[in-house]
Design a protein around this motif. Structure first.
Motif, PDB file in Angstrom:
ATOM      1  N   SER A  82       0.837  -1.194   0.000  1.00  0.00           N
ATOM      2  CA  SER A  82       0.000   0.000   0.000  1.00  0.00           C
ATOM      3  C   SER A  82       0.873   1.245   0.000  1.00  0.00           C
ATOM      4  CB  SER A  82      -0.903   0.003   1.233  1.00  0.00           C
ATOM      5  OG  SER A  82      -0.111  -0.006   2.416  1.00  0.00           O
ATOM      6  N   THR A  83       0.303   2.377  -0.394  1.00  0.00           N
ATOM      7  CA  THR A  83       1.040   3.641  -0.328  1.00  0.00           C
ATOM      8  C   THR A  83       0.857   4.257   1.062  1.00  0.00           C
ATOM      9  OG1 THR A  83      -0.819   4.949  -1.147  1.00  0.00           O
ATOM     10  CG2 THR A  83       0.691   4.006  -2.789  1.00  0.00           C
ATOM     11  N   SER A  84       1.572   5.333   1.337  1.00  0.00           N
ATOM     12  CA  SER A  84       1.512   5.960   2.659  1.00  0.00           C
ATOM     13  C   SER A  84       0.720   7.269   2.607  1.00  0.00           C
ATOM     14  CB  SER A  84       2.924   6.237   3.167  1.00  0.00           C
ATOM     15  OG  SER A  84       3.537   7.236   2.375  1.00  0.00           O
ATOM     16  N   GLN A  85       0.424   7.822   3.806  1.00  0.00           N
ATOM     17  CA  GLN A  85      -0.230   9.134   3.885  1.00  0.00           C
ATOM     18  C   GLN A  85       0.662  10.208   3.279  1.00  0.00           C
ATOM     19  OE1 GLN A  85      -0.631   8.725   8.286  1.00  0.00           O
ATOM     20  NE2 GLN A  85      -2.455   9.979   7.969  1.00  0.00           N
ATOM     21  N   VAL A  86       1.926  10.200   3.704  1.00  0.00           N
ATOM     22  CA  VAL A  86       2.886  11.221   3.277  1.00  0.00           C
ATOM     23  C   VAL A  86       4.029  10.559   2.524  1.00  0.00           C
ATOM     24  CG1 VAL A  86       4.492  13.019   4.040  1.00  0.00           C
ATOM     25  CG2 VAL A  86       2.316  12.689   5.247  1.00  0.00           C
ATOM     26  N   ILE A  87       4.397  11.185   1.410  1.00  0.00           N
ATOM     27  CA  ILE A  87       5.497  10.700   0.579  1.00  0.00           C
ATOM     28  C   ILE A  87       6.540  11.805   0.490  1.00  0.00           C
ATOM     29  CG2 ILE A  87       6.159   9.809  -1.689  1.00  0.00           C
ATOM     30  CD1 ILE A  87       3.058   9.306  -2.094  1.00  0.00           C
ATOM     31  N   ILE A  88       7.793  11.440   0.714  1.00  0.00           N
ATOM     32  CA  ILE A  88       8.892  12.381   0.500  1.00  0.00           C
ATOM     33  C   ILE A  88       9.673  11.923  -0.729  1.00  0.00           C
ATOM     34  CG2 ILE A  88      11.049  13.332   1.400  1.00  0.00           C
ATOM     35  CD1 ILE A  88       9.906  13.168   4.184  1.00  0.00           C
ATOM     36  N   GLU A  89       9.718  12.789  -1.699  1.00  0.00           N
ATOM     37  CA  GLU A  89      10.414  12.538  -2.960  1.00  0.00           C
ATOM     38  C   GLU A  89      11.753  13.272  -2.876  1.00  0.00           C
ATOM     39  OE1 GLU A  89       8.395  13.029  -7.138  1.00  0.00           O
ATOM     40  OE2 GLU A  89       9.187  14.955  -6.503  1.00  0.00           O
ATOM     41  N   ALA A  90      12.825  12.545  -2.586  1.00  0.00           N
ATOM     42  CA  ALA A  90      14.114  13.185  -2.351  1.00  0.00           C
ATOM     43  C   ALA A  90      14.752  13.633  -3.661  1.00  0.00           C
ATOM     44  CB  ALA A  90      15.054  12.226  -1.616  1.00  0.00           C
ATOM     45  N   PHE A  91      15.013  14.921  -3.767  1.00  0.00           N
ATOM     46  CA  PHE A  91      15.781  15.509  -4.867  1.00  0.00           C
ATOM     47  C   PHE A  91      15.137  15.276  -6.234  1.00  0.00           C
ATOM     48  CE2 PHE A  91      18.763  13.619  -1.666  1.00  0.00           C
ATOM     49  CZ  PHE A  91      18.837  14.752  -0.870  1.00  0.00           C
ATOM     50  N   GLY A  92      13.814  15.318  -6.252  1.00  0.00           N
ATOM     51  CA  GLY A  92      13.102  15.207  -7.516  1.00  0.00           C
ATOM     52  C   GLY A  92      13.260  13.864  -8.200  1.00  0.00           C
ATOM     53  N   CYS A  93      13.461  12.806  -7.430  1.00  0.00           N
ATOM     54  CA  CYS A  93      13.660  11.488  -8.043  1.00  0.00           C
ATOM     55  C   CYS A  93      12.367  11.004  -8.695  1.00  0.00           C
ATOM     56  CB  CYS A  93      14.147  10.483  -7.004  1.00  0.00           C
ATOM     57  SG  CYS A  93      12.868   9.922  -5.852  1.00  0.00           S
ATOM     58  N   LEU A 113      11.567  17.044  -1.488  1.00  0.00           N
ATOM     59  CA  LEU A 113      12.703  17.542  -0.709  1.00  0.00           C
ATOM     60  C   LEU A 113      13.845  17.846  -1.656  1.00  0.00           C
ATOM     61  CD1 LEU A 113      14.045  18.090   2.058  1.00  0.00           C
ATOM     62  CD2 LEU A 113      14.736  15.680   2.083  1.00  0.00           C
ATOM     63  N   GLU A 114      14.134  19.122  -1.856  1.00  0.00           N
ATOM     64  CA  GLU A 114      15.139  19.532  -2.834  1.00  0.00           C
ATOM     65  C   GLU A 114      16.543  19.539  -2.245  1.00  0.00           C
ATOM     66  OE1 GLU A 114      15.343  20.117  -5.913  1.00  0.00           O
ATOM     67  OE2 GLU A 114      13.259  20.067  -6.553  1.00  0.00           O
ATOM     68  N   PRO A 144      15.628  23.220   1.410  1.00  0.00           N
ATOM     69  CA  PRO A 144      16.624  23.388   2.470  1.00  0.00           C
ATOM     70  C   PRO A 144      17.506  24.610   2.222  1.00  0.00           C
ATOM     71  CG  PRO A 144      16.540  21.107   1.738  1.00  0.00           C
ATOM     72  CD  PRO A 144      15.739  21.903   0.748  1.00  0.00           C
ATOM     73  N   GLY A 145      17.882  25.288   3.296  1.00  0.00           N
ATOM     74  CA  GLY A 145      18.722  26.476   3.161  1.00  0.00           C
ATOM     75  C   GLY A 145      19.233  26.949   4.507  1.00  0.00           C
ATOM     76  N   PHE A 146      19.822  28.152   4.512  1.00  0.00           N
ATOM     77  CA  PHE A 146      20.514  28.664   5.689  1.00  0.00           C
ATOM     78  C   PHE A 146      19.799  29.843   6.345  1.00  0.00           C
ATOM     79  CE2 PHE A 146      23.674  26.611   3.022  1.00  0.00           C
ATOM     80  CZ  PHE A 146      24.388  25.846   3.935  1.00  0.00           C
ATOM     81  N   THR A 147      18.501  29.987   6.090  1.00  0.00           N
ATOM     82  CA  THR A 147      17.751  31.086   6.675  1.00  0.00           C
ATOM     83  C   THR A 147      16.477  30.557   7.332  1.00  0.00           C
ATOM     84  OG1 THR A 147      16.450  31.511   4.671  1.00  0.00           O
ATOM     85  CG2 THR A 147      18.568  32.655   4.871  1.00  0.00           C
TER      86      THR A 147
END
Length: 387
Positions: A82-93, A113-114, A144-147
């Motif tokens: 089954s799929t999940s509630q939340v999906i994280i696609e790392a770096f546009g894969c 997630l870029e 992601p960043g530094f601010t």
């Protein structure tokens, strides 16, 4: 949203940085959402096996309560997964179509997630939505960043606890990694991890430095670069180390993620490459230099400029302009190249090595700001829970 299930997808191409980030994020999210089921899907396992010795050649396995599944296993068993509630696609894969065909109608949130960036535009793009055109699934970009207005950096508790442990038990970790370095208290010890690089300016400048230096060379590209440029020098050879005047260079075998983190928190300075190792170095608070991945038309220098701008804004009330100008010049000169090769650079290392204590003082200020204001895991948790 009360998170019950979370899937992370990562497509490894040719380095350890992507899986390093995903492995770290998965472990930390499991601590944050300890009652949630978390799975990580990977296109291959070779790099993962390098950074975690527990990994085996299996389509599906559980490590530290997280399930790791290969893309091939997913495709072969998509009807049973089954799929999940939340999906994280790392770096546009590219997530396998067999999974997405179900996810459009059965999952709620897709987070892209870029890669880390210090450029200003990411603040406007952070948490912007992107239409998927079908089903109930919604997609958002996480930058992601530094601010404070960006997605922040991965200042995970596992790493911070490890760094604290090294700081409180320095002798124990010296015995583990540096036991055979004689008279270590009178020497400077640091790691060297890079892409292809001509280190002749480093070798020449360290000969002028007033202390002996031990360089711990990590990674094939660093070690190959050193061997090639030093073949015409009068070098003393000792098994896995070289000696040249005041400089000793040691060629270390591959370290897993935990070992590397212990080492960089133990030594006096770190020269690092890529994204994940760079953030680990920043979080030590110790002096560091970043070898950023080279891009066409010097696009990588824009990223260096962006980082230096964020760094300056945080520490400028404490540091003088001479310090900031010297460090900015060093970062830019170290990374000024059209491609990764052994072309001789124009950087000078003396200011860096002559001001290690000052650099560490300011780097610690910058580190503390990032931990307190720019923690990616905290930001990710808040976004998911509010969705």
């Amino acid at each position: 949203m009360e998170l019950k299930t979370l899937d992370i997808f990562c497509e490894i191409i040719d380095n350890y940085g992507d899986i390093g980030v995903v492995y770290r994020v998965a472990k930390e999210l499991k601590k944050v959402f300890f009652n949630s089921k978390i799975r990580v899907f990977l296109n291959r396992l070779d790099e993962f096996k390098k950074i975690n010795s527990s990994v085996i050649d299996s389509g599906i396995q559980t490590i530290d309560s997280i399930e790791y599944i290969t893309f091939d296993y997913l495709r072969e068993n998509s009807k049973d997964l089954s799929t999940s509630q939340v999906i994280i696609e790392a770096f546009g894969c590219k997530i396998p179509e067999e999974y997405m065909a179900i996810a459009y109608d059965h999952s709620d949130l897709l987070i892209n997630l870029e890669y880390l960036s210090a450029e200003d535009w990411i603040e406007d793009f952070h948490l912007q939505s992107s239409p998927l055109g079908q089903g109930k699934l919604k997609k958002f970009f996480f930058m992601p960043g530094f601010t404070e207005k960006s997605g922040g950096i991965i200042a995970d508790s596992n790493y911070l606890e490890r760094a604290k442990k090294v700081a409180m038990n320095k002798k124990e970790y010296r015995d583990k990694y540096l036991a055979d370095i004689e008279n270590i208290d009178n020497k400077i010890v640091g790691t060297l991890f890079s892409y292809e690089k001509n280190f002749i300016p480093l070798i020449e400048d360290l000969q002028k430095f007033d202390k002996e230096v031990v360089l711990l060379a990590l990674g094939e590209k660093t070690q190959d670069s050193l061997r090639k440029i030093l073949k015409n020098f009068s070098i003393e050879h000792f098994r896995n180390s070289l000696k040249y005047g005041k400089i000793e260079i040691r060629f270390l075998e591959f370290l897993n993620q935990e070992e590397y983190e212990e080492l960089i928190n133990l030594v006096d300075f770190n020269f690092v490459r890529g994204e994940d190792s760079f953030i680990r170095a920043v979080l030590t608070g110790k002096p560091y230099m970043w070898h950023i991945y080279c891009q066409e038309e010097f696009a990588h220098l824009d990223k260096i400029e962006g980082f230096l701008d964020k760094y300056r804004k945080v520490i400028q009330e404490f540091a003088d302009d001479e310090f900031l100008d010297n460090m900015e010049k060093f970062f830019k000169d170290y990374n000024f190249r059209k491609e990764n090769n052994l072309e001789l650079g124009k950087e000078s290392y003396l200011y860096f090595f002559e001001n290690l204590a000052k650099i560490e003082r300011y780097n610690t200020i910058f580190r503390d700001f990032l931990i307190q204001k720019c923690n990616l895991i905290n930001k990710l948790k808040i976004f998911i829970e509010k969705y």
